[in-house]
Design an enzyme around this catalytic site. Structure first.
Site, mmCIF file in Angstrom:
data_model
loop_
_atom_site.group_PDB
_atom_site.id
_atom_site.type_symbol
_atom_site.label_atom_id
_atom_site.label_comp_id
_atom_site.label_asym_id
_atom_site.label_seq_id
_atom_site.Cartn_x
_atom_site.Cartn_y
_atom_site.Cartn_z
ATOM 1 N N GLU A 101 41.847 48.674 18.475
ATOM 2 C CA GLU A 101 42.627 49.577 17.641
ATOM 3 C C GLU A 101 41.730 50.390 16.716
ATOM 4 O O GLU A 101 40.642 49.949 16.330
ATOM 5 C CB GLU A 101 43.649 48.825 16.763
ATOM 6 C CG GLU A 101 45.026 48.703 17.358
ATOM 7 C CD GLU A 101 45.226 47.390 18.065
ATOM 8 O OE1 GLU A 101 46.237 47.251 18.776
ATOM 9 O OE2 GLU A 101 44.361 46.508 17.919
ATOM 10 N N THR A 102 42.250 51.562 16.358
ATOM 11 C CA THR A 102 41.660 52.398 15.320
ATOM 12 C C THR A 102 42.763 52.766 14.341
ATOM 13 O O THR A 102 43.872 53.103 14.742
ATOM 14 C CB THR A 102 41.020 53.667 15.924
ATOM 15 O OG1 THR A 102 39.930 53.287 16.767
ATOM 16 C CG2 THR A 102 40.496 54.595 14.838
#
Length: 297
Positions: free
Chosen positions: A61-62
């Site tokens: 994830e970002t």
């Protein structure tokens, strides 16, 4: 080049957005924990651009800050895996909170996410590291149906006898839905070789973000693994949202009857050890998840 967090093969990507930071959460070692991208100013990025950045970064994830009020210490945040947006991500929240604390100073912040409002307390511990403690949205948990369980076990290659009968299969929510399965032995948890496409299809069918596989070493200490094929990675080294959901699960099934502090060791079997602390109360449906994060490189 970045590294696939499944711990298997290097994955080549073009250079991501110039302002993308890289942190790893739930560890004080840059070689451990769960890596996350952090973009502190994403106000000019649309959804397609954020998804492209997340794919370029290549982590599970970002986190993207799409709006801010620094005086009130309140931030609007969106989370993207390399394949899709997710409503909430615990390890990217910890990474983001530490990055903000390093720039704005420790203290309380509030994140507005698609899952709801997430308060996060940051402080500097006695060793000089920044700790972040997020408070989840209200958790809930329900027994998994026989249809859900059979489909998941088939994709995992597990048999019903591989499960701990004292910890029943549930679908637990802490911002996202996670299937919780408890292994009967540490050896069963360590031997993870599943049908990637098959499990991804099952998870998409039922709306699960991860499958939270756990083994109970003691009432206060668990080991966990989180297959995440719907996000494009084999396994998540640390999953704060699943940890929050698991805290709610423990309360629902009666394994937490008073205030409890429970540690979760994750990522060990893939060479990225992570340590998560959850705090669960008998009546508050929210769960507090605490961990460190450090920059990578």
């Amino acid at each position: 080049m970045t590294t696939d967090v499944s711990g298997t093969n290097p994955v080549s990507h073009p250079e991501p957005h110039a302002d993308t930071l890289r942190y790893t959460a739930f560890t004080d070692d840059p070689a451990g924990g769960n890596p996350a991208g952090v973009v502190l100013d994403a106000a000019g990025l649309d959804e397609a651009a954020m998804l492209a950045v997340a794919a370029e970064v290549g982590y599970s994830e970002t986190a993207f800050v799409t709006g801010r009020d620094e005086v009130a210490r309140r931030f609007r945040v969106r989370y993207f895996s390399p394949l899709a947006e997710v409503a909430f991500c615990g390890h990217a929240t910890v990474a983001l909170a530490v990055a903000l604390a390093e720039r704005l100073g420790p203290g309380e912040i509030v994140l507005d996410t698609a899952a709801g409002e997430i308060p996060v307390a940051t402080r500097v511990d006695g060793e000089g590291a920044v700790l972040a403690a997020l408070t989840s949205v209200a958790t809930r948990s329900r027994p998994a149906s026989s249809t859900e369980l059979d489909a998941a076990l088939k994709a995992l290659g597990w048999a019903p006898g591989d499960l701990d009968p004292a910890l029943p299969p549930h679908v637990a929510f802490g911002g996202n839905d996670h299937l919780v399965l408890a292994a009967a032995s540490r050896a069963r948890l360590a031997d993870l070789d599943y049908d990637f496409d098959g499990l991804a299809e099952v998870m998409r069918r039922y709306g699960w973000t991860t499958v939270h596989l756990v083994w109970r070493e003691s009432p206060e200490h668990f080991h966990a693994r989180d297959p995440f094929p719907v996000g494009g990675v084999v396994e998540d080294p640390a999953t704060g949202a699943a940890a929050a959901a698991f805290g709610g699960y423990l309360r629902t099934v009666g394994l937490v009857t008073g205030p409890a502090r429970i540690t979760i060791r994750q990522g060990e079997d893939m060479g990225r050890p992570s340590d998560l602390l959850i705090e669960v109360g008998p009546r508050d449906p929210r769960v507090r998840v605490t961990g460190r994060a450090v920059p990578i490189g």
